[in-house]
Design a protein around this motif. Structure first.
Motif, PDB file in Angstrom:
ATOM      1  N   CYS A  78      -0.589   5.396  37.464  1.00  0.00           N
ATOM      2  CA  CYS A  78      -1.116   6.454  38.315  1.00  0.00           C
ATOM      3  C   CYS A  78      -2.629   6.506  38.122  1.00  0.00           C
ATOM      4  CB  CYS A  78      -0.482   7.809  37.963  1.00  0.00           C
ATOM      5  SG  CYS A  78      -0.862   8.391  36.290  1.00  0.00           S
ATOM      6  N   GLY A  79      -3.326   7.287  38.948  1.00  0.00           N
ATOM      7  CA  GLY A  79      -4.762   7.453  38.757  1.00  0.00           C
ATOM      8  C   GLY A  79      -5.584   7.196  40.003  1.00  0.00           C
ATOM      9  N   ILE A  80      -6.835   6.795  39.799  1.00  0.00           N
ATOM     10  CA  ILE A  80      -7.812   6.577  40.867  1.00  0.00           C
ATOM     11  C   ILE A  80      -8.389   5.167  40.691  1.00  0.00           C
ATOM     12  CG2 ILE A  80      -9.950   7.438  41.894  1.00  0.00           C
ATOM     13  CD1 ILE A  80      -9.441  10.143  40.506  1.00  0.00           C
ATOM     14  N   ARG A  81      -8.551   4.349  41.683  1.00  0.00           N
ATOM     15  CA  ARG A  81      -8.179   4.508  43.063  1.00  0.00           C
ATOM     16  C   ARG A  81      -6.930   3.716  43.373  1.00  0.00           C
ATOM     17  NH1 ARG A  81     -13.866   3.225  46.077  1.00  0.00           N
ATOM     18  NH2 ARG A  81     -14.896   5.214  45.730  1.00  0.00           N
ATOM     19  N   THR A  82      -6.201   4.174  44.380  1.00  0.00           N
ATOM     20  CA  THR A  82      -4.913   3.595  44.731  1.00  0.00           C
ATOM     21  C   THR A  82      -4.980   2.084  44.885  1.00  0.00           C
ATOM     22  OG1 THR A  82      -4.444   5.639  45.944  1.00  0.00           O
ATOM     23  CG2 THR A  82      -3.013   3.748  46.382  1.00  0.00           C
ATOM     24  N   GLU A  83      -5.878   1.624  45.767  1.00  0.00           N
ATOM     25  CA  GLU A  83      -5.913   0.204  46.153  1.00  0.00           C
ATOM     26  C   GLU A  83      -6.834  -0.635  45.279  1.00  0.00           C
ATOM     27  OE1 GLU A  83      -9.779   1.485  47.504  1.00  0.00           O
ATOM     28  OE2 GLU A  83      -7.830   2.480  47.369  1.00  0.00           O
ATOM     29  N   GLN A  84      -7.548   0.004  44.395  1.00  0.00           N
ATOM     30  CA  GLN A  84      -8.536  -0.733  43.613  1.00  0.00           C
ATOM     31  C   GLN A  84      -8.030  -0.904  42.186  1.00  0.00           C
ATOM     32  OE1 GLN A  84     -12.499   0.752  44.248  1.00  0.00           O
ATOM     33  NE2 GLN A  84     -13.436  -0.635  42.809  1.00  0.00           N
ATOM     34  N   CYS A  85      -8.411  -0.033  41.275  1.00  0.00           N
ATOM     35  CA  CYS A  85      -8.040  -0.233  39.880  1.00  0.00           C
ATOM     36  C   CYS A  85      -6.553  -0.040  39.619  1.00  0.00           C
ATOM     37  CB  CYS A  85      -8.883   0.672  38.992  1.00  0.00           C
ATOM     38  SG  CYS A  85     -10.649   0.264  39.094  1.00  0.00           S
ATOM     39  N   CYS A  86      -5.916   0.887  40.339  1.00  0.00           N
ATOM     40  CA  CYS A  86      -4.478   1.091  40.139  1.00  0.00           C
ATOM     41  C   CYS A  86      -3.679  -0.108  40.636  1.00  0.00           C
ATOM     42  CB  CYS A  86      -4.025   2.369  40.838  1.00  0.00           C
ATOM     43  SG  CYS A  86      -4.732   3.878  40.156  1.00  0.00           S
ATOM     44  N   GLU A  87      -3.975  -0.544  41.846  1.00  0.00           N
ATOM     45  CA  GLU A  87      -3.248  -1.701  42.387  1.00  0.00           C
ATOM     46  C   GLU A  87      -3.539  -2.963  41.581  1.00  0.00           C
ATOM     47  OE1 GLU A  87      -3.011  -4.477  46.409  1.00  0.00           O
ATOM     48  OE2 GLU A  87      -3.599  -2.363  46.618  1.00  0.00           O
ATOM     49  N   THR A  88      -4.797  -3.171  41.215  1.00  0.00           N
ATOM     50  CA  THR A  88      -5.157  -4.388  40.478  1.00  0.00           C
ATOM     51  C   THR A  88      -4.488  -4.419  39.116  1.00  0.00           C
ATOM     52  OG1 THR A  88      -7.295  -4.375  41.607  1.00  0.00           O
ATOM     53  CG2 THR A  88      -7.085  -5.819  39.702  1.00  0.00           C
ATOM     54  N   THR A  89      -4.470  -3.298  38.441  1.00  0.00           N
ATOM     55  CA  THR A  89      -3.771  -3.229  37.149  1.00  0.00           C
ATOM     56  C   THR A  89      -2.291  -3.516  37.320  1.00  0.00           C
ATOM     57  OG1 THR A  89      -5.373  -1.652  36.248  1.00  0.00           O
ATOM     58  CG2 THR A  89      -3.188  -1.711  35.213  1.00  0.00           C
ATOM     59  N   THR A  90      -1.700  -3.024  38.387  1.00  0.00           N
ATOM     60  CA  THR A  90      -0.279  -3.248  38.645  1.00  0.00           C
ATOM     61  C   THR A  90       0.007  -4.726  38.876  1.00  0.00           C
ATOM     62  OG1 THR A  90      -0.062  -1.022  39.564  1.00  0.00           O
ATOM     63  CG2 THR A  90       1.642  -2.622  40.161  1.00  0.00           C
ATOM     64  N   ARG A  91      -0.836  -5.378  39.641  1.00  0.00           N
ATOM     65  CA  ARG A  91      -0.647  -6.812  39.887  1.00  0.00           C
ATOM     66  C   ARG A  91      -0.758  -7.612  38.591  1.00  0.00           C
ATOM     67  NH1 ARG A  91      -1.877  -8.932  45.300  1.00  0.00           N
ATOM     68  NH2 ARG A  91      -1.974  -7.221  46.808  1.00  0.00           N
ATOM     69  N   ILE A  92      -1.784  -7.318  37.797  1.00  0.00           N
ATOM     70  CA  ILE A  92      -1.976  -8.033  36.534  1.00  0.00           C
ATOM     71  C   ILE A  92      -0.814  -7.745  35.587  1.00  0.00           C
ATOM     72  CG2 ILE A  92      -3.443  -8.288  34.495  1.00  0.00           C
ATOM     73  CD1 ILE A  92      -4.683  -9.524  36.948  1.00  0.00           C
ATOM     74  N   GLY A  93      -0.421  -6.488  35.506  1.00  0.00           N
ATOM     75  CA  GLY A  93       0.692  -6.133  34.633  1.00  0.00           C
ATOM     76  C   GLY A  93       1.966  -6.876  34.993  1.00  0.00           C
ATOM     77  N   SER A  94       2.220  -6.993  36.282  1.00  0.00           N
ATOM     78  CA  SER A  94       3.394  -7.745  36.730  1.00  0.00           C
ATOM     79  C   SER A  94       3.302  -9.205  36.311  1.00  0.00           C
ATOM     80  CB  SER A  94       3.521  -7.635  38.252  1.00  0.00           C
ATOM     81  OG  SER A  94       4.574  -8.449  38.722  1.00  0.00           O
ATOM     82  N   ASP A  95       2.146  -9.797  36.507  1.00  0.00           N
ATOM     83  CA  ASP A  95       1.961 -11.195  36.123  1.00  0.00           C
ATOM     84  C   ASP A  95       2.107 -11.401  34.611  1.00  0.00           C
ATOM     85  OD1 ASP A  95       1.603 -12.035  38.697  1.00  0.00           O
ATOM     86  OD2 ASP A  95      -0.568 -12.303  38.561  1.00  0.00           O
ATOM     87  N   LEU A  96       1.802 -10.361  33.842  1.00  0.00           N
ATOM     88  CA  LEU A  96       1.946 -10.449  32.386  1.00  0.00           C
ATOM     89  C   LEU A  96       3.375 -10.206  31.926  1.00  0.00           C
ATOM     90  CD1 LEU A  96      -1.307  -8.588  31.267  1.00  0.00           C
ATOM     91  CD2 LEU A  96      -0.827 -11.042  31.075  1.00  0.00           C
ATOM     92  N   GLY A  97       4.267  -9.868  32.864  1.00  0.00           N
ATOM     93  CA  GLY A  97       5.676  -9.738  32.529  1.00  0.00           C
ATOM     94  C   GLY A  97       6.196  -8.325  32.362  1.00  0.00           C
ATOM     95  N   TYR A  98       5.363  -7.335  32.627  1.00  0.00           N
ATOM     96  CA  TYR A  98       5.824  -5.952  32.528  1.00  0.00           C
ATOM     97  C   TYR A  98       6.588  -5.554  33.785  1.00  0.00           C
ATOM     98  CZ  TYR A  98       2.552  -5.544  28.638  1.00  0.00           C
ATOM     99  OH  TYR A  98       1.891  -5.724  27.455  1.00  0.00           O
ATOM    100  N   ARG A  99       7.593  -4.704  33.628  1.00  0.00           N
ATOM    101  CA  ARG A  99       8.203  -4.045  34.773  1.00  0.00           C
ATOM    102  C   ARG A  99       7.242  -2.951  35.212  1.00  0.00           C
ATOM    103  NH1 ARG A  99      12.386  -3.874  31.116  1.00  0.00           N
ATOM    104  NH2 ARG A  99      12.093  -1.620  30.923  1.00  0.00           N
ATOM    105  N   MET A 100       6.858  -2.977  36.470  1.00  0.00           N
ATOM    106  CA  MET A 100       5.820  -2.060  36.942  1.00  0.00           C
ATOM    107  C   MET A 100       6.406  -1.008  37.877  1.00  0.00           C
ATOM    108  SD  MET A 100       3.259  -3.352  35.335  1.00  0.00           S
ATOM    109  CE  MET A 100       2.035  -2.211  36.001  1.00  0.00           C
ATOM    110  N   VAL A 101       5.988   0.230  37.675  1.00  0.00           N
ATOM    111  CA  VAL A 101       6.346   1.344  38.547  1.00  0.00           C
ATOM    112  C   VAL A 101       5.036   1.950  39.039  1.00  0.00           C
ATOM    113  CG1 VAL A 101       7.542   3.547  38.750  1.00  0.00           C
ATOM    114  CG2 VAL A 101       8.429   1.772  37.191  1.00  0.00           C
ATOM    115  N   PHE A 102       4.870   1.977  40.350  1.00  0.00           N
ATOM    116  CA  PHE A 102       3.630   2.482  40.963  1.00  0.00           C
ATOM    117  C   PHE A 102       3.934   3.824  41.612  1.00  0.00           C
ATOM    118  CE2 PHE A 102       0.238   2.735  44.098  1.00  0.00           C
ATOM    119  CZ  PHE A 102      -0.853   2.213  43.418  1.00  0.00           C
TER     120      PHE A 102
END
Length: 199
Positions: A115-139
């Motif tokens: 969660c946090g700011i901004r939706t499409e920038q740091c939040c989305e980018t962190t989610t993409r990287i986290g997924s690639d690192l093998g974490y189950r991601m919930v946005f």
């Protein structure tokens, strides 16, 4: 908190005063961002999950993200508890310039709630990287916030009113929808605050 059994971590990204100091804050998509984040924090704490607070810093930039100006701090109303890590990043995602992955590994975390700011920038980018690192991601989209985006060819220095009146400006509803389309089924499960409260 029993860190040895924490399998999920809530990652609160860039919910910081810097954004409230920007001219576009009145156009923020989610004025209730603090309330929504706090609801997720309450859920995480009740479950004994790890809560990680992430701040964005741009030292020497002279912008609202320059720590020398004093705005690189959580928005009023967000209060970390003792033992909840606070990490400071200088990249768009929360991994590249921090020890976040090491921290999560040490706590046995396998799933991240973003969660946090901004939706499409740091939040989305962190989610993409986290997924690639093998974490189950919930946005958790309704616990994120963003601002309208000017077209890349728009003239610099326009007022917020001019930006919002420009038909080429990408509105927050469309930004949020695009983020959900990009993440869902590929990088993350999309959830709401209410869904996580009921889980």
């Amino acid at each position: 908190m029993n860190t040895a059994t924490s399998r999920t971590a809530l990652i609160v990204i860039d919910a910081q005063e810097s954004f409230r100091r920007r001219a576009d804050w009145p156009a923020v998509s989610n004025p209730a961002i603090v309330e929504q984040v706090n609801r997720l924090v309450d859920v995480a704490r009740a479950k004994g999950d790890l809560v990680v607070w992430v701040l964005h810093s741009e030292p020497g930039s002279g912008t609202v993200f320059d720590p020398a100006l004093g705005h690189v701090q959580l928005i009023e109303g967000l209060e970390p508890r003792a033992g909840e890590p606070i990490v400071t990043k200088t990249s768009h995602n929360a991994f590249t310039t921090t020890n976040l992955q090491q921290l999560l590994t040490g706590h046995g975390v396998a799933e991240l709630v973003v969660c946090g700011i901004r939706t499409e920038q740091c939040c989305e980018t962190t989610t993409r990287i986290g997924s690639d690192l093998g974490y189950r991601m919930v946005f958790v989209t309704d616990a994120t916030a963003t601002h309208p985006i000017e077209h890349r060819d728009a003239p610099a220095g326009r007022s917020l009113a001019e930006i919002l009146a420009d038909p080429a400006t990408l509105g927050t509803d469309e930004i949020i929808a695009r983020t959900e389309y990009a993440l869902a089924g590929r990088f993350a499960r999309i959830a709401t605050v209410v869904e996580l409260e009921k889980a």
